[in-house]
Enzyme design. Structure first.
Site, PDB file in Angstrom:
ATOM      1  N   THR A  70       1.586   1.399  -0.816  1.00  0.00           N
ATOM      2  CA  THR A  70       2.152   2.690  -0.367  1.00  0.00           C
ATOM      3  C   THR A  70       3.514   2.822  -1.171  1.00  0.00           C
ATOM      4  O   THR A  70       3.912   3.652  -1.785  1.00  0.00           O
ATOM      5  CB  THR A  70       2.331   2.852   1.033  1.00  0.00           C
ATOM      6  OG1 THR A  70       0.955   2.891   1.541  1.00  0.00           O
ATOM      7  CG2 THR A  70       3.041   4.289   1.624  1.00  0.00           C
ATOM      8  N   ASN A 147     -11.699   4.812  -2.110  1.00  0.00           N
ATOM      9  CA  ASN A 147     -11.690   3.918  -0.951  1.00  0.00           C
ATOM     10  C   ASN A 147     -12.715   4.415  -0.195  1.00  0.00           C
ATOM     11  O   ASN A 147     -13.188   3.739   0.706  1.00  0.00           O
ATOM     12  CB  ASN A 147     -10.271   3.982  -0.142  1.00  0.00           C
ATOM     13  CG  ASN A 147      -9.634   5.334  -0.419  1.00  0.00           C
ATOM     14  OD1 ASN A 147      -9.332   6.198  -1.409  1.00  0.00           O
ATOM     15  ND2 ASN A 147      -9.184   5.874   0.752  1.00  0.00           N
ATOM     16  N   GLN A 175      -8.347  -0.656  -4.342  1.00  0.00           N
ATOM     17  CA  GLN A 175      -9.901  -0.981  -4.050  1.00  0.00           C
ATOM     18  C   GLN A 175     -10.781  -1.536  -5.113  1.00  0.00           C
ATOM     19  O   GLN A 175     -11.541  -2.196  -4.721  1.00  0.00           O
ATOM     20  CB  GLN A 175     -10.755   0.431  -3.568  1.00  0.00           C
ATOM     21  CG  GLN A 175     -10.081   1.022  -2.298  1.00  0.00           C
ATOM     22  CD  GLN A 175     -10.331   0.156  -1.143  1.00  0.00           C
ATOM     23  OE1 GLN A 175     -10.845  -0.866  -0.963  1.00  0.00           O
ATOM     24  NE2 GLN A 175      -9.287   0.726   0.156  1.00  0.00           N
ATOM     25  N   ALA A 195      -2.580  -6.825  -1.214  1.00  0.00           N
ATOM     26  CA  ALA A 195      -3.112  -7.715  -1.047  1.00  0.00           C
ATOM     27  C   ALA A 195      -4.155  -7.925   0.041  1.00  0.00           C
ATOM     28  O   ALA A 195      -5.165  -8.614   0.020  1.00  0.00           O
ATOM     29  CB  ALA A 195      -2.146  -8.849  -0.543  1.00  0.00           C
ATOM     30  N   HIS A 196      -3.863  -6.966   0.988  1.00  0.00           N
ATOM     31  CA  HIS A 196      -4.736  -7.125   2.274  1.00  0.00           C
ATOM     32  C   HIS A 196      -6.159  -6.423   2.185  1.00  0.00           C
ATOM     33  O   HIS A 196      -6.966  -6.369   3.028  1.00  0.00           O
ATOM     34  CB  HIS A 196      -4.139  -6.478   3.581  1.00  0.00           C
ATOM     35  CG  HIS A 196      -3.968  -4.901   3.518  1.00  0.00           C
ATOM     36  ND1 HIS A 196      -4.597  -4.150   4.318  1.00  0.00           N
ATOM     37  CD2 HIS A 196      -3.119  -4.007   2.583  1.00  0.00           C
ATOM     38  CE1 HIS A 196      -4.407  -2.855   4.073  1.00  0.00           C
ATOM     39  NE2 HIS A 196      -3.501  -2.896   3.219  1.00  0.00           N
ATOM     40  N   THR A 232      15.130  -8.730  -0.516  1.00  0.00           N
ATOM     41  CA  THR A 232      14.628 -10.021  -0.921  1.00  0.00           C
ATOM     42  C   THR A 232      13.162  -9.944  -0.796  1.00  0.00           C
ATOM     43  O   THR A 232      12.504  -9.633   0.101  1.00  0.00           O
ATOM     44  CB  THR A 232      15.273 -10.830   0.367  1.00  0.00           C
ATOM     45  OG1 THR A 232      16.484 -10.741   0.606  1.00  0.00           O
ATOM     46  CG2 THR A 232      14.800 -12.430   0.261  1.00  0.00           C
ATOM     47  N   CYS A 322      -6.607   5.741   7.102  1.00  0.00           N
ATOM     48  CA  CYS A 322      -5.439   6.860   7.353  1.00  0.00           C
ATOM     49  C   CYS A 322      -5.941   8.117   8.312  1.00  0.00           C
ATOM     50  O   CYS A 322      -5.315   8.634   8.978  1.00  0.00           O
ATOM     51  CB  CYS A 322      -4.735   7.686   5.946  1.00  0.00           C
ATOM     52  SG  CYS A 322      -4.383   6.451   4.785  1.00  0.00           S
TER      53      CYS A 322
HETATM   54  N1  PLP Z   1      -4.490   3.457  -2.224  1.00  0.00           N
HETATM   55  C1  PLP Z   1      -5.552   2.967  -1.783  1.00  0.00           C
HETATM   56  C2  PLP Z   1      -6.878   3.626  -2.529  1.00  0.00           C
HETATM   57  C3  PLP Z   1      -6.038   2.887  -0.430  1.00  0.00           C
HETATM   58  O1  PLP Z   1      -7.185   2.547  -0.167  1.00  0.00           O
HETATM   59  C4  PLP Z   1      -4.866   2.359   0.306  1.00  0.00           C
HETATM   60  C5  PLP Z   1      -5.031   1.708   1.776  1.00  0.00           C
HETATM   61  O2  PLP Z   1      -6.243   2.159   2.133  1.00  0.00           O
HETATM   62  C6  PLP Z   1      -3.720   2.462  -0.337  1.00  0.00           C
HETATM   63  C7  PLP Z   1      -3.290   2.985  -1.414  1.00  0.00           C
HETATM   64  C8  PLP Z   1      -2.647   2.058   0.546  1.00  0.00           C
HETATM   65  O3  PLP Z   1      -2.280   0.812   1.006  1.00  0.00           O
HETATM   66  P1  PLP Z   1      -1.203   0.032   1.943  1.00  0.00           P
HETATM   67  O4  PLP Z   1      -1.348   1.018   3.326  1.00  0.00           O
HETATM   68  O5  PLP Z   1      -1.552  -1.354   2.181  1.00  0.00           O
HETATM   69  O6  PLP Z   1       0.110   0.404   1.434  1.00  0.00           O
END
Ligand code: PLP
Length: 378
Positions: A70, A147, A175, A195-196, A232, A322
């Site tokens: 984001t 996504n 993704q 990363a997640h 940091t 989201c």
């Molecule tokens: N972009 C895509 C294609 C995503 O699927 C996501 C999260 O689902 C994001 C951006 C945003 O990632 P984050 O919430 O880890 O900042």
């Protein structure tokens, strides 16, 4: 609970946890400090930067660490808002994540032109080619893989097209990374990752920018990241992100995604046979090997399916994290021409590297059971 929501967040893998612990315990200095603990932390940060740059085939100076995608995506739009001609327009695909779409609208308002997608969820390359020739934009933003549907986007072709017109190309590869090889991604001017989504921790991401680009920072108030992102650096999560991505790249190099794709495909075949009134979005398109985006039969709202499957021991999703939990039609499905009444029946199953063929089989049986119970109650 069998977890089928990896596109939202994937569990942290052992290698990432160990790298996090190691950096937390052994590298406690601030990378900006001049003493030994600071220098040790700075060296570890450089090491992670070099590893990621090698994967992306770019110069290490092109990598900026962020708190996630984001932030990385907002940084790109913020940068162009400050550097483009105030009357200039940008092209953004209709299926971008809200953190791209909303920041584009925020900074560019009516100067955002939406790149349409086909009914199968692929960006319309013909439209883009014609429009670029007609009225070249200041930026083109098209993600690498969607996504919600998992449909792969023609980022290689778009990168070549943009290069021919000397236009900057930004791809959100959140993704794609860790599910398919990073090879070639570094050819895109701006690339974001988190990363997640591939076994690293939450709160870690990066932005790849063009070499020698003078990025206008989104976060100010510090000289970190060569003055391009103040604050940091979170070394433990960065080290863990790289450890996870390295594991994924090795798995991909060994071709371990191929059997996983076959398990997913087998699930889809069985699923469509058992519930013929359901459809799978982007079925005939190249997709991420882990994702199924299904429209359930009429009368079945997506949140009810999620709750029933949850009770049966399966974590699935209604689409993007989201909008999950809200019975609202997805913008992505709307862009694919899916009427909102249909989009309210969309479910997403997203597997991970650890998901087994048996897990897909169990999901299939649970789906059939929930479906039959629902029919009996009607
Ligand atoms: N972009 C895509 C294609 C995503 O699927 C996501 C999260 O689902 C994001 C951006 C945003 O990632 P984050 O919430 O880890 O900042």
């Amino acid at each position: 609970m069998i977890y089928f929501d990896h596109n939202a967040t994937a569990p942290v893998i052992r290698e990432a946890r160990e790298a996090w612990l190691q950096a937390t315990e052994k590298l406690s200095g601030n990378p900006s400090s001049l003493h030994q603990p600071g220098t040790d932390a700075a060296m570890a940060l450089d090491d992670a930067r070099e590893k990621l740059a090698a994967m992306m085939a770019c110069d290490p100076s092109c990598i900026i660490w962020t708190s996630g995608a984001t932030e990385a995506n907002n940084t790109v739009l913020h940068h162009f808002a400050h550097n483009l001609d105030p009357a200039g327009h940008i092209f953004v695909s209709a299926i971008e994540h809200p953190c791209v779409e909303e920041s584009a609208r925020h900074y560019f308002g009516g100067r955002v032109k939406t790149i349409p997608v086909t009914g199968e969820g692929v960006v319309d390359l013909d439209w883009l080619t014609k429009e670029i020739a007609r009225e070249p934009p200041g930026l083109v933003a098209v993600m690498a893989a969607n996504n919600e549907t998992g449909v792969l986007q023609p980022w290689r072709e778009i990168s070549t097209l943009c290069r021919a017109y000397d236009l900057p190309y930004f791809t959100d590869a959140v993704q794609f990374l860790g599910k398919l090889p990073t090879r070639g991604l570094g050819d895109c001017d701006y690339v974001s990752g988190a990363a997640h989504k591939f076994g690293g921790p939450r709160g870690a991401g990066f932005l790849k920018i063009p070499r020698r680009s003078r990025l206008t920072p989104l976060l100010r108030g510090g000289k970190q990241e060569a003055g391009r992102r103040a604050g940091t650096e979170n070394l433990p999560v960065i080290a863990a992100m790289l450890a996870a991505l390295e594991v994924r790249e090795q798995q991909l190099a060994r071709g371990e995604h191929h059997p996983r794709q076959a398990w997913r495909d087998h699930f889809e075949t069985q699923f469509l046979r058992a519930i013929p009134a359901a459809t799978i979005l982007g079925l005939n398109q190249p997709r991420l090997w882990n994702t199924v985006s299904a429209l359930m039969p009429e009368g079945d709202r997506k949140s009810q399916w999620v709750m029933r499957l949850n009770q049966a021991g399966f974590a699935v999703s209604t689409g993007s994290a989201c909008t999950a939990g809200k019975d609202e039609p997805s913008r992505v499905l709307a862009a694919m021409g899916c009427p909102s009444a249909h989009a309210l029946r969309a479910l997403r199953f997203s597997a991970g590297w650890e998901t087994t063929a048996a897990d897909w089989g169990a999901l299939f049986r649970a789906m059939v059971q929930v479906y039959s119970e629902g029919r009996r109650q009607k």
